[in-house]
Write a protein that holds these residues in place. Structure first.
Motif, PDB file in Angstrom:
ATOM      1  N   ILE A  42      19.706  13.931 -32.018  1.00 36.94           N
ATOM      2  CA  ILE A  42      20.803  14.943 -31.014  1.00 36.94           C
ATOM      3  C   ILE A  42      19.621  15.053 -29.703  1.00 36.94           C
ATOM      4  CG2 ILE A  42      21.222  17.541 -30.978  1.00 36.94           C
ATOM      5  CD1 ILE A  42      20.785  17.370 -34.241  1.00 36.94           C
ATOM      6  N   SER A  43      19.004  14.871 -29.845  1.00 31.10           N
ATOM      7  CA  SER A  43      18.297  15.311 -28.462  1.00 31.10           C
ATOM      8  C   SER A  43      17.835  13.783 -27.673  1.00 31.10           C
ATOM      9  CB  SER A  43      16.511  14.655 -28.833  1.00 31.10           C
ATOM     10  OG  SER A  43      15.891  14.868 -27.249  1.00 31.10           O
ATOM     11  N   PHE A  44      18.552  12.639 -28.520  1.00 32.53           N
ATOM     12  CA  PHE A  44      18.739  12.024 -27.346  1.00 32.53           C
ATOM     13  C   PHE A  44      19.759  11.683 -27.158  1.00 32.53           C
ATOM     14  CE2 PHE A  44      15.392   9.052 -30.209  1.00 32.53           C
ATOM     15  CZ  PHE A  44      15.032   8.598 -28.866  1.00 32.53           C
ATOM     16  N   ALA A  45      21.380  12.154 -28.176  1.00 31.76           N
ATOM     17  CA  ALA A  45      22.501  12.526 -27.591  1.00 31.76           C
ATOM     18  C   ALA A  45      22.626  12.922 -26.943  1.00 31.76           C
ATOM     19  CB  ALA A  45      22.971  12.703 -28.580  1.00 31.76           C
ATOM     20  N   ILE A  46      21.245  14.222 -26.622  1.00 30.02           N
ATOM     21  CA  ILE A  46      21.719  15.286 -25.312  1.00 30.02           C
ATOM     22  C   ILE A  46      21.433  14.935 -23.630  1.00 30.02           C
ATOM     23  CG2 ILE A  46      21.192  17.853 -24.071  1.00 30.02           C
ATOM     24  CD1 ILE A  46      20.396  18.892 -27.116  1.00 30.02           C
ATOM     25  N   GLU A  47      20.381  13.825 -24.051  1.00 27.00           N
ATOM     26  CA  GLU A  47      20.192  13.010 -23.332  1.00 27.00           C
ATOM     27  C   GLU A  47      21.112  12.140 -22.317  1.00 27.00           C
ATOM     28  OE1 GLU A  47      16.136  11.691 -23.249  1.00 27.00           O
ATOM     29  OE2 GLU A  47      16.010  13.401 -23.531  1.00 27.00           O
ATOM     30  N   GLY A  48      21.778  10.956 -23.177  1.00 24.79           N
ATOM     31  CA  GLY A  48      22.930  10.164 -23.391  1.00 24.79           C
ATOM     32  C   GLY A  48      22.790   9.025 -23.999  1.00 24.79           C
ATOM     33  N   GLN A  49      21.123   8.937 -24.706  1.00 24.86           N
ATOM     34  CA  GLN A  49      20.765   7.279 -25.199  1.00 24.86           C
ATOM     35  C   GLN A  49      21.115   7.453 -26.062  1.00 24.86           C
ATOM     36  OE1 GLN A  49      16.494   7.029 -23.991  1.00 24.86           O
ATOM     37  NE2 GLN A  49      16.275   9.632 -22.858  1.00 24.86           N
ATOM     38  N   TRP A  50      22.797   6.763 -26.123  1.00 20.59           N
ATOM     39  CA  TRP A  50      23.774   6.862 -27.220  1.00 20.59           C
ATOM     40  C   TRP A  50      23.040   5.668 -28.460  1.00 20.59           C
ATOM     41  CZ3 TRP A  50      26.187  10.744 -27.031  1.00 20.59           C
ATOM     42  CH2 TRP A  50      27.035  11.075 -25.987  1.00 20.59           C
ATOM     43  N   GLN A  51      22.615   4.533 -28.033  1.00 17.22           N
ATOM     44  CA  GLN A  51      21.533   3.551 -28.918  1.00 17.22           C
ATOM     45  C   GLN A  51      20.531   4.549 -30.069  1.00 17.22           C
ATOM     46  OE1 GLN A  51      20.887  -0.079 -27.132  1.00 17.22           O
ATOM     47  NE2 GLN A  51      22.833  -0.354 -26.343  1.00 17.22           N
ATOM     48  N   TYR A  52      19.844   4.431 -28.742  1.00 16.32           N
ATOM     49  CA  TYR A  52      18.534   5.637 -29.483  1.00 16.32           C
ATOM     50  C   TYR A  52      18.736   6.877 -30.065  1.00 16.32           C
ATOM     51  CZ  TYR A  52      15.727   2.596 -26.236  1.00 16.32           C
ATOM     52  OH  TYR A  52      14.943   1.832 -25.111  1.00 16.32           O
ATOM     53  N   ALA A  53      20.211   7.916 -30.290  1.00 15.21           N
ATOM     54  CA  ALA A  53      20.380   8.621 -31.186  1.00 15.21           C
ATOM     55  C   ALA A  53      20.806   7.872 -32.672  1.00 15.21           C
ATOM     56  CB  ALA A  53      21.424   9.041 -30.374  1.00 15.21           C
ATOM     57  N   VAL A  54      21.713   6.704 -32.253  1.00 15.33           N
ATOM     58  CA  VAL A  54      22.156   6.394 -33.476  1.00 15.33           C
ATOM     59  C   VAL A  54      20.594   5.060 -34.774  1.00 15.33           C
ATOM     60  CG1 VAL A  54      23.639   4.856 -34.480  1.00 15.33           C
ATOM     61  CG2 VAL A  54      24.123   5.743 -32.645  1.00 15.33           C
ATOM     62  N   LEU A  55      19.956   4.888 -33.721  1.00 13.83           N
ATOM     63  CA  LEU A  55      18.890   3.834 -34.716  1.00 13.83           C
ATOM     64  C   LEU A  55      18.280   5.746 -35.190  1.00 13.83           C
ATOM     65  CD1 LEU A  55      18.028   1.292 -32.230  1.00 13.83           C
ATOM     66  CD2 LEU A  55      19.380   1.343 -34.411  1.00 13.83           C
ATOM     67  N   GLY A  94      24.193  15.017 -42.305  1.00 12.32           N
ATOM     68  CA  GLY A  94      25.036  15.925 -41.827  1.00 12.32           C
ATOM     69  C   GLY A  94      25.265  16.637 -40.155  1.00 12.32           C
ATOM     70  N   VAL A  95      24.826  17.123 -40.135  1.00 10.46           N
ATOM     71  CA  VAL A  95      24.064  18.225 -38.967  1.00 10.46           C
ATOM     72  C   VAL A  95      23.942  16.965 -37.624  1.00 10.46           C
ATOM     73  CG1 VAL A  95      23.349  20.082 -37.724  1.00 10.46           C
ATOM     74  CG2 VAL A  95      23.339  20.746 -40.058  1.00 10.46           C
ATOM     75  N   ALA A  96      23.407  16.599 -37.488  1.00  7.83           N
ATOM     76  CA  ALA A  96      23.037  15.012 -36.843  1.00  7.83           C
ATOM     77  C   ALA A  96      23.995  14.461 -37.087  1.00  7.83           C
ATOM     78  CB  ALA A  96      21.863  14.592 -37.015  1.00  7.83           C
ATOM     79  N   PRO A  97      24.469  13.468 -37.630  1.00  8.22           N
ATOM     80  CA  PRO A  97      25.474  12.578 -36.686  1.00  8.22           C
ATOM     81  C   PRO A  97      26.700  13.679 -36.841  1.00  8.22           C
ATOM     82  CG  PRO A  97      24.753  12.461 -39.577  1.00  8.22           C
ATOM     83  CD  PRO A  97      24.189  13.601 -39.117  1.00  8.22           C
TER      84      PRO A  97
END
Length: 265
Positions: A42-55, A94-97
């Motif tokens: 979730i933290s990576f997604a807020i920063e726009g780092q989508w690859q790290y967020a998914v990984l 659930g929550v994170a994705p």
């Protein structure tokens, strides 16, 4: 899900009063690491780092597949571990994705997108609650036949990210369309809480003549995870979806065989 024991069973306390052993703590530590990994996504997604967020969520899925097996190997099962594992799964898968997909695409539809994210998180919680409610029930037709009921939580999270995999690999913004993502997330949420029979890895028994090729494929998959991780995730996701009708066909055969056997008795 983590293995369980009686609620009043205190297997982690040493009789000499020296407290918890590392053997008992290791599985729960891995579960906590999976929880932290999902939240970090979730933290990576807020920063726009989508690859790290998914990984980060993918890493949580890997850790989730390890903790229960290590607990059984070390004979460190406990009810506490099972409950912790369930709560960690609810957050990581659930929550994170749901939040990652909302920040990535769904916020383009402020109302419907948020409801889609909420629906996915709720369906994941309902699935895990259903699993916990049935954990002590002996009569489970799917489980006794070697199948699962609905799409497992880690697999559901992985399937939900399929548009993200395609977008990262191709750069095509059509995969980021909020309406398409909303519909896709709704479909996966329905599969998560469905009562359909799905394949279980523990029930897979490959023939001896195909074991060596499967080992070679597994080795190549590890190499692909390093060289082309997104294409690997796309292939695994599509492959699982393609195998779902096969699982229904196999379970139908098992069900008919059981009905015939009962009729003969």
């Amino acid at each position: 899900m983590g293995p369980k024991a009686a609620e009043d069973e205190d297997i982690a306390v040493r009789p000499d009063g020296r407290g918890l052993s590392l053997r008992a703590m290791l599985p729960n530590a891995i579960t906590a690491a999976a929880l932290c990994s999902g939240l970090t996504g979730i933290s990576f997604a807020i920063e726009g780092q989508w690859q790290y967020a998914v990984l980060a969520v993918v890493l949580a899925a890997v850790l989730d597949g390890v903790d229960g097996r290590i607990a059984r190997m070390l004979n460190a099962q406990s009810r506490f571990g099972a409950e912790l594992d369930s709560l960690a799964d609810c957050i990581s898968f659930g929550v994170a994705p749901a939040l990652i997909l909302f920040v990535w695409s769904l916020q383009g539809l402020p109302s419907f997108g948020w409801f889609a994210a909420l629906g996915f998180a709720i369906c994941m919680a309902l699935r895990l609650a259903r699993f916990n409610a049935r954990i002590d029930i002996e009569n489970q037709p799917h489980k006794s036949a070697g199948f699962l009921t609905g799409v497992p939580a880690p697999v559901g999270a992985g399937l939900a990210f399929l548009p993200v995999y395609l977008w990262i690999e191709t750069g095509n913004d059509a995969f980021r369309d909020p309406l398409a993502t909303t519909l896709w997330l709704g479909l996966i949420a329905s599969l998560v809480i469905s009562n359909i029979a799905t394949l279980s890895w523990t029930a897979v028994r490959p023939r001896r003549d195909v074991r060596l090729p499967l080992i070679a494929i597994a080795g190549m998959a590890v190499a692909a995870s390093l060289i082309e991780p997104w294409w690997l995730l796309i292939t695994l996701s599509v492959g699982y979806l393609v195998l779902m009708p096969y699982a229904l066909f196999r379970y139908g055969k098992v069900k008919r065989r059981r009905a015939l056997h009962q009729a003969e008795q």
